[in-house]
Every structure is written in C-alpha cells, then in structure tokens.
Design a protein around this motif. Structure first.
Motif, PDB file in Angstrom:
ATOM      1  N   ASP A   1      18.815-121.293   9.776  1.00 64.43           N
ATOM      2  CA  ASP A   1      19.180-121.808   8.452  1.00 64.43           C
ATOM      3  C   ASP A   1      19.127-120.766   7.348  1.00 64.43           C
ATOM      4  O   ASP A   1      18.907-121.092   6.178  1.00 64.43           O
ATOM      5  N   THR A   2      19.319-119.497   7.700  1.00 67.02           N
ATOM      6  CA  THR A   2      19.482-118.476   6.663  1.00 67.02           C
ATOM      7  C   THR A   2      20.952-118.058   6.644  1.00 67.02           C
ATOM      8  O   THR A   2      21.732-118.447   7.525  1.00 67.02           O
ATOM      9  N   SER A   3      21.291-117.221   5.667  1.00 67.52           N
ATOM     10  CA  SER A   3      22.693-116.789   5.591  1.00 67.52           C
ATOM     11  C   SER A   3      23.037-115.846   6.750  1.00 67.52           C
ATOM     12  O   SER A   3      24.207-115.539   6.956  1.00 67.52           O
ATOM     13  N   PHE A   4      22.033-115.397   7.519  1.00 67.72           N
ATOM     14  CA  PHE A   4      22.306-114.614   8.727  1.00 67.72           C
ATOM     15  C   PHE A   4      23.160-115.444   9.697  1.00 67.72           C
ATOM     16  O   PHE A   4      24.093-114.933  10.316  1.00 67.72           O
ATOM     17  N   VAL A   5      22.829-116.731   9.787  1.00 69.74           N
ATOM     18  CA  VAL A   5      23.591-117.623  10.673  1.00 69.74           C
ATOM     19  C   VAL A   5      25.022-117.775  10.151  1.00 69.74           C
ATOM     20  O   VAL A   5      25.989-117.754  10.925  1.00 69.74           O
TER      21      VAL A   5
ATOM     22  N   ALA B   1      21.136-110.359   3.568  1.00 68.98           N
ATOM     23  CA  ALA B   1      20.446-111.356   2.741  1.00 68.98           C
ATOM     24  C   ALA B   1      19.667-112.318   3.637  1.00 68.98           C
ATOM     25  O   ALA B   1      18.523-112.683   3.345  1.00 68.98           O
ATOM     26  N   GLY B   2      20.278-112.704   4.752  1.00 66.83           N
ATOM     27  CA  GLY B   2      19.633-113.643   5.684  1.00 66.83           C
ATOM     28  C   GLY B   2      18.374-113.049   6.289  1.00 66.83           C
ATOM     29  O   GLY B   2      17.357-113.727   6.420  1.00 66.83           O
ATOM     30  N   LEU B   3      18.442-111.777   6.646  1.00 65.22           N
ATOM     31  CA  LEU B   3      17.249-111.124   7.211  1.00 65.22           C
ATOM     32  C   LEU B   3      16.094-111.143   6.218  1.00 65.22           C
ATOM     33  O   LEU B   3      14.935-111.223   6.588  1.00 65.22           O
ATOM     34  N   GLU B   4      16.457-111.081   4.923  1.00 63.07           N
ATOM     35  CA  GLU B   4      15.399-111.098   3.894  1.00 63.07           C
ATOM     36  C   GLU B   4      15.014-112.519   3.498  1.00 63.07           C
ATOM     37  O   GLU B   4      14.193-112.704   2.611  1.00 63.07           O
ATOM     38  N   GLY B   5      15.657-113.514   4.120  1.00 65.33           N
ATOM     39  CA  GLY B   5      15.212-114.889   3.894  1.00 65.33           C
ATOM     40  C   GLY B   5      16.085-115.745   3.006  1.00 65.33           C
ATOM     41  O   GLY B   5      15.655-116.813   2.552  1.00 65.33           O
ATOM     42  N   MET B   6      17.321-115.315   2.717  1.00 70.77           N
ATOM     43  CA  MET B   6      18.212-116.148   1.887  1.00 70.77           C
ATOM     44  C   MET B   6      18.634-117.389   2.678  1.00 70.77           C
ATOM     45  O   MET B   6      19.308-117.292   3.700  1.00 70.77           O
ATOM     46  N   PRO B   7      18.211-118.593   2.231  1.00 72.49           N
ATOM     47  CA  PRO B   7      18.585-119.798   2.996  1.00 72.49           C
ATOM     48  C   PRO B   7      20.080-120.083   2.865  1.00 72.49           C
ATOM     49  O   PRO B   7      20.691-119.749   1.859  1.00 72.49           O
TER      50      PRO B   7
END
Lengths: 96, 557
Positions: free
Chosen positions: B386-390, B448-454
C-alpha cells in the motif's frame, strides 16, 4: 474422424432417470451432513459431493462421457485448477 | 509496392457490401476484422478517458495539500481511473483487438469459430461499460472504493457500487465468450499443415490467455453477484457485522484478478515475440520454450493471488506459501526475456517504430517484474504494501508491459489493418517522448514508496514533494507523447501512403494476404509447410530485389 465426431450418442431414459435420482440422493446427503457437526470436514464433504454431482451432470446430461478425449482432458484441466484454487484458499482459512 | 492489376486484387473487407447501412455495417458485422477494429476504437476511447483521470490525479498531487479537488472527488478520480483502465481497457485489450483481427489470419482461418458470439462479446463490453458509466451518476456520491471494490466498505458506502460491479460482471462475460471463441478457433480452424508448433507465438499467447479468461473470470463474476446479493438481500457473505468474512472477498477477488494480470500481459508478450524476429530477420530463439512458458505462466498465475493479501490478516502459513509460490512466476517470465534477448544476438536488427516499442517493453517489463519479485517477498512487502512503490510497480508491468506492447502492436499491424502507412520518423519521436515521460512519471513513485509514501493519499508530507512534482511533470511529457502518437496514426489513417502487403518482411501468415485483407482473408486456403519464423524466403527475395520501401528508408535515413 469428423463424421464420427458429429454422431449423436443416444442415452436411454433409464440412464437419465438413474442420474436424476442419484442427484436427488446426493442433495439429500449434502443437507443431512450439514446438520452433523464435523468441524472442518463439513466443507470437504460438501465440496466432494458437489464435485461428484456436477461431474454426473457433465458426463451424462451434457454428454461429456461420449465426447472426444480432448474434451475429457480439458474438463480435467478445469477440475484440477479449481481443486488447486480451493486447496490454496483453505491453506489460509484452516490455519487462521 | 505490390501493384497488381485491378482484376487480381480481391476487394478488401472495407469495400465489401454489407446488408446494413452506415455505422450499422460495423456494429452488426460478424467479420472478425471489423469486430477487432470496433474493439480497438472502443478501448482506445476508454483509454483516453482513463488517461484524463490519471492526468487529473497527478495534477492534484503536484504539490502537497489540496490543489484543485476535494478529498472525496480525489477518491472518486482514482477509483474511476482504475475501473476504466482495468476493466474497460486493459482486460479486453490485446485479445479483443489483435486476437480478433490477427489471430484467425495467423492461423489461416476465414474467421473465428463463433462469429456471432464474437459480436455479442463486443456488445456485452459496450453495455457493461455503459452500466459502469451510469453508476457514476446514479448514487448519492461517486464510487470511492478503489478499483478493487473491497469489502466490507463496498457493502456500506452510499455510492452506487452494485451497479458498477454489475457493469464489471457484464464486461467479464464478454471476456469469457472471447476466450471460448479463441480456444475453439485455435483447436478447430488451423489451416492445413498449421500444427500447434507451427503457430506464431502470438497465437500461442492468445491461446494461453483464453484459458485464463474462461477459468478465472467466472470467479469474479460470482463474487460481484455476491456483493449485490449482500447489498440487496442482506445475505452475510463478506460483511463481518452479518457474520461474513471480508477476507473471503479478497480471496475471491484476487483468485480472478491475479490471473487477470496475465490476461493483460501474456498477449503483450505474444506481440513482442512476433515483432522481435521480424525486425531481426532470424528465427526466434527457443520457440518451444516461449510457447510452453506462456502455458506455464497461465497455470502458475492461479497459485499466487495471496501475495496481494500479505498484510490483510491472512494465516501465517498461507502468507509463507503464497510468497514461496510467487517466485515461481518469475521463472517462465525470465525464460521469455532471455529468449528475446538471445534472438537479438547476431540478428540483423532494424530499429523501426514497432521494434522500439518491443525493446522498451523488455526493459520496462523487467523493471516491473523484478520489483514484483521484491513485493512478493513477504518481509519486504510488509514495508512496501500500500505504498506508491506498488503503484509504480504495476504501472511498469501494465503500462510499461501491456501498454507499450499494445502501441507496438498497433504500429506493427497498422499497415495490415488499414492498408496505409504512418510517418515513421514522427512515430519514433512519439515513442521517445512516451518512454522518457513514462519513466519520469513512475520511477519517482518507487523512491517515494520506499520512503513510505502511502498510495491513494490525497495529501502528503513535504519530504515527498520533489517526487510528486517531477512525476507530474513526467505525466505531461508522457501524455504529449501519447497524443502525438495517436495524431500521427490518425494522420496515417487519413492521409498516409498506401502500404505494402508485407512492409516489414514478416514471415507469419498475416503478411501473405493483401493489406487490408479481403473479407475471407485468403482467396485460396493456405497450406503451411514451414516454421512460423523462417525468413529464408523473405531474405532471398530481399537480397535479389530490394523493395521500394527499403530504398525509401535508405534515402530517408
């Protein structure tokens, strides 16, 4: 070969009625087993009976039994896939 | 150019008289080519609509804090973007367009096995789409569940979810009927001599996809009907307050929707497997390995759905099992990627527009696939879920994979479908814009996702601002590329030069019929006596007499 494929296989009324009665008996079995508390086995029995019933319908009512081997293979692929899917779902629900 | 005398050229399917006038000659046609084109214009319209939603989402997120929309509108925007893109564009996608237009010709058939059923499939898609669009305006608010319609929220939101899911159900039916048609076509309508192992790999991929369409789609169909039953009949299926199990919804949804990822990507791989040998002028490396890997992806695709649910409260045992099984999908996918790369080795590579799309498919899909392996790793997914990595991952697989292959396929088969040629220099520029814009839009989302951006958040912390800013700028470049590409194709369609029957020197059967093909495809039934990627005759012909197309290219470059 093609001529043979197109031939209609006649099934006697006796067979149809036997299959129909079997389906009724199996439905009765599903209902009866649902009333007995067997824990997780309830679902397995219900699924087994349902699989058996649908096989009867496919084999006799839908004439799969008298069809080309290719269709048998296709049906088995489908059955195998569904079995795997249901089994994997139960890896979660039974271990939860 | 093949300038045969007028009496030698059969009428193209465009010129054949229809029993119906005007547009009815298209929407009531049972000709697979017309239906393929109907699908193409339908799904590309949905794509442009979905793209506009994506543009607005990125615009909203360009800076932290609210910019243009209310949070509720933002929720509706990403829901509509997802539903339209997945159900109306990507799922029908390549099978509906090229499976219809190209597959029967590649097999040497006159049409698909069930032409009327084929037309019904298109109608079901259109009606399903209308129902979905109608659902937007008939609830007390816009749908805001996300494209996954997760329970129990789907049973309590006041948006018109039952109507939206019923639309998706109809679209699913269209998919099932299409799959049924293609399996029968492949088994029954192959030309004389066209054995299974002489089928082009695109045909193999459509065959593998058709099995998923038939087997997986009914699961989501029934699930969506259960959602409707829960809403209207009060049956407790998924809602825990009615002793339902919300996780069961996720299971059923992903039992379909994970294999559906391969409905999207397998045909894309098929297109790439056809484009690469054509522009290398050598047989594809590992034909059988690619064919079997398509079938094994189709099967393994059924075993991995649980990796979407690692953080949803599933049993630990199931999480471990699904994580383990997920890694297996990487194997047949890697087989394909290695084989495509090996085909390039010592090939006579021509970097024409379709080839650029195919090569960028390999690059982008590899990134999408490898980040997929990361997400399939249980412990890593706990952080990244559920982060922007996905979001970045699935845009790399679906847009970088499916999208680039679809555009590559359009450029590859455009001369065959329309008998016209687009401007290739412009096509290459459009590709470059699209490629740069794509990476600029989605790569920052990995970081951003790796750093936690949902994902799905309306607002974000200032530390994520640079990623979102550059992503939005990237989306403008990407959209410019897409519009430029469509503009160029449209220009080619209206004003383009007449195309050769075989402008790329392709070896499969569709290149042996006129461009555009006649109504029955082949004036004499073809007999196949060689492998699909045997270029010896084409090379012999080319070496003895260069085609005008070749001379033109040499002059122009």
């Amino acid at each position: 070969m093609e001529h043979h494929d197109n031939q209609q296989h006649l099934i006697s009324y006796g067979t149809y009625i036997t299959v129909w009665l079997s389906l009724l008996i199996l439905t009765g079995l599903t209902v009866a087993v649902a009333g007995v508390h067997l824990g997780k086995y309830n679902v397995f029995i219900a699924l087994l009976v349902a699989a058996f019933k649908s096989s009867l319908v496919l084999l006799y009512f839908m004439h799969l039994r008298y069809e080309n081997r290719l269709f048998h293979a296709m049906f088995l692929v489908v059955l195998f896939t569904i079995t795997v899917i249901v089994a994997l779902t139960y890896v979660d629900t039974l271990a939860r | 150019m093949s300038q045969a005398t007028a009496q030698n050229i059969p009428l193209s399917f465009y010129e054949e008289k229809s029993a119906y006038p005007g547009i009815f000659a298209w929407i009531f046609s049972t000709d697979h080519k017309r239906i393929g084109l109907l699908y193409m214009f339908t799904i590309l319209s949905f794509f442009l609509f979905g793209m506009s939603m994506g543009f607005l989402i990125r615009l909203e997120k360009m800076f932290p804090g609210g910019q243009f929309f209310q949070p509720a509108t933002y929720n509706a925007l990403f829901t509509i973007h997802g539903v339209v893109m997945i159900f109306l564009f990507v799922i029908p996608g390549i099978p509906a367009v090229f499976g219809n237009f190209i597959l029967p010709i590649q097999l040497g058939a006159e049409d698909v096995a069930f032409p009327r059923l084929n037309l019904l499939s298109w109608w079901l898609l259109v009606i399903g789409a209308l129902v979905i669009f109608l659902s937007l305006f008939t609830g007390s608010k816009l749908p805001d569940t996300g494209w996954t319609f997760y329970a129990p929220y789907n049973t309590i939101t006041t948006a018109n979810i039952p109507m939206a899911v019923f639309g998706a159900f109809l679209v699913g039916f269209s998919s099932i009927l299409t799959g049924l048609n293609f399996i029968t076509t492949v088994h029954r309508l192959r030309a004389k001599g066209m054995t299974f192992f002489r089928m082009p790999l695109f045909a193999w991929s459509i065959y593998a996809t058709a099995w998923i369409q038939i087997l997986a789609t009914p699961v989501v169909g029934i699930t969506l009907l259960l959602v409707i039953a829960e809403r209207f009949l009060g049956v407790g299926v998924f809602n825990p307050s009615k002793s339902g199990d919300p996780l069961m919804y996720q299971h059923l949804f992903w039992i379909y929707s994970h294999p559906a990822v391969y409905i999207m990507v397998l045909p894309a791989m098929g297109i790439v497997s056809d484009i690469i040998p054509t522009f290398c002028k050598k047989p594809i490396f590992g034909y059988k390995a690619i064919a079997f890997s398509s079938m094994s992806i189709a099967f393994i695709g059924y075993l991995v759905w649980g990796h979407h649910m690692f953080t949803s409260g599933m049993a630990d045992l199931a999480r471990v099992v699904f994580s383990f099984l997920t890694f297996f999908v990487a194997v047949p996918t890697a087989i394909k990627i290695f084989n495509w790369t090996a085909t390039l080795y010592k090939g006579s590579i021509e970097l024409r527009a379709p080839m650029l799309f195919a090569l960028s498919f390999i690059f982008l899909f590899s990134i999408g696939g490898l980040t997929g392996v990361m997400l399939g790793t249980l412990n890593l997914d706990l952080h990244l879920h559920d982060t922007s990595f996905v979001v970045a991952h699935f845009h790399y697989t679906i847009f970088g994979g499916f999208g680039f292959a679809l555009f590559g396929g359009i450029h590859y088969w455009f001369p065959k479908m329309f008998g016209k040629m687009y401007n290739e220099t412009r096509a290459k520029w459009a590709w470059l814009l699209l490629f740069i814009g794509f990476n600029m839009t989605y790569f920052p989302l990995f970081l951003a996702g790796l750093e936690g951006m949902p994902r799905r958040y309306y607002d974000y912390l200032p530390k994520f601002a640079p990623y979102h800013f550059w992503s939005t700028i990237g989306s403008w470049i990407m959209i410019s590329g897409i519009l430029f590409m469509f503009g160029n194709l449209l220009h080619g369609l209206l004003r383009g030069e007449k195309a050769d029957d075989n402008p790329w020197g392709g070896s499969t059967l569709e290149w042996q019929v006129p461009s555009p093909p006649p109504l029955v495809n082949f004036t004499t039934p073809p007999v196949v006596n060689k492998d699909p990627y045997d270029f010896s005759d084409i090379l012999k012909k080319r070496n003895s007499s260069p085609t005008p197309q070749d001379q033109e290219d040499k002059g122009g470059q």
